[in-house]
Design a protein around this motif. Structure first.
Motif: not given
Length: 325
Positions: A176-198
């Motif tokens: 799910n996280v990878e897909r969100l980042i890939q969708l963002r890249k495909k659209m040429g946008i920089d949002y939403p910014k993605v922070r992953v935290q533990t």
């Protein structure tokens, strides 16, 4: 001398600074975020509001206080509009659409985001465990122009992750996280910014570098961890000149409209009324809240029922005491 509190339990491991923004209004917002607590300046309106989309969650994480004692409910869109409309009229900069629950369980979460962005808010985000972040929801959130999203994810292996995130699925969330980042890249946008935290669980104490590298390789903008080993609720009084910055920065509104002055008062001990009958501005300027601020300014935050025993306050004070030895 009064020590102004910050959350030193939060640590950035690597990646980009998600608060890097050239927009002048955004710079103004972040400057006020720092300076208002430092100078004990109460702005005319909170800079930021936590709006609880829901108090329910579909996981049962072992470290989460939300597992047992919180009544479940979902906020109504009319209530969200009421909060944001007042905020937009009074210079509100941002909102976070979660507090105690999982925001992606709310079927209208993308509508909340869009409404806030359409009203001119510049920092709109939420935290999520990501299990429900399917392609349809990801596309809706991108379309709504969500500014940033924080994915809470323990570790980088299936066994550790599923040990703590009870009811979740390691492979599904990573996808799910990878897909969100890939969708963002495909659209040429920089949002939403993605922070992953533990949460810094024992298995990760000596493996934070591996955790960081795992998620940066997936395309996360920022990787961080929260050190909760001392963030427990304490019963004993701790007398120390410490002031919580949230009293000069933000407020929180629960799904049922309850207004509280911070995002740590999970029992509403400092409730300022309900949004149905009290405006945010009136609550922000309320005599009760001003008295709480005065106690913090004077080094007497331990006298505030909702602050004495707060895990953030106690953990920060204990660290300061250790540093002074």
């Amino acid at each position: 001398m009064i020590k102004i509190g910050v959350n030193t339990n939060f640590h950035v491991l690597g990646g980009k600074n998600i608060f890097e923004n050239k927009d002048e209004r955004f710079k103004e917002y972040r400057l006020k975020w720092l300076k208002c607590p430092e100078k004990f300046t109460v702005p005319d309106f909170p800079l930021f509001i936590d709006i609880e989309s829901t108090s329910t969650c579909n996981l049962r994480c072992s470290f989460c206080y939300n597992r047992e004692r919180i009544k479940g409910g979902f906020i109504k869109f009319d209530l969200v509009k009421k909060i944001i409309d007042e905020g937009a009229d009074n210079g509100l900069y941002g909102v976070k659409f979660n507090f105690r629950g999982e925001p992606l369980l709310h079927p209208e979460i993308h509508k909340f985001v869009k409404y806030a962005k359409d009203k001119g808010l510049i920092d709109v985000y939420f935290n999520t465990h990501g299990l429900k972040l399917n392609e349809e929801k990801a596309l809706k959130l991108i379309d709504a122009k969500l500014d940033r999203i924080t994915i809470s994810f323990e570790g980088y292996t299936k066994d550790v992750y599923e040990k703590y995130r009870v009811g979740s699925d390691f492979n599904k969330v990573v996808k799910n996280v990878e897909r969100l980042i890939q969708l963002r890249k495909k659209m040429g946008i920089d949002y939403p910014k993605v922070r992953v935290q533990t949460v810094l669980v024992p298995e990760l104490i000596n493996h934070l570098k591996e955790y960081k590298n795992f998620w940066l390789a997936k395309g996360a903008d920022e990787v961080a961890y929260l050190d909760y080993k001392e963030m427990k609720e304490h019963k004993e009084d701790i007398v120390y000149s410490w002031a919580c910055p949230q009293l000069w920065q933000r407020m929180c509104v629960w799904w049922d409209g309850t207004i509280i002055p911070c995002n740590h008062d999970d029992r509403a001990l400092l409730s300022l009324g309900n949004i149905e009958s009290v405006s945010i501005k009136d609550a922000w300027k309320a005599e009760r809240l001003n008295k709480v601020r005065e106690l913090h300014k004077n080094g007497d935050s331990h006298l505030v029922e909702g602050c004495n025993g707060c895990f953030l306050r106690d953990s920060e004070i204990r660290k300061s005491m250790e540093e002074e030895k």
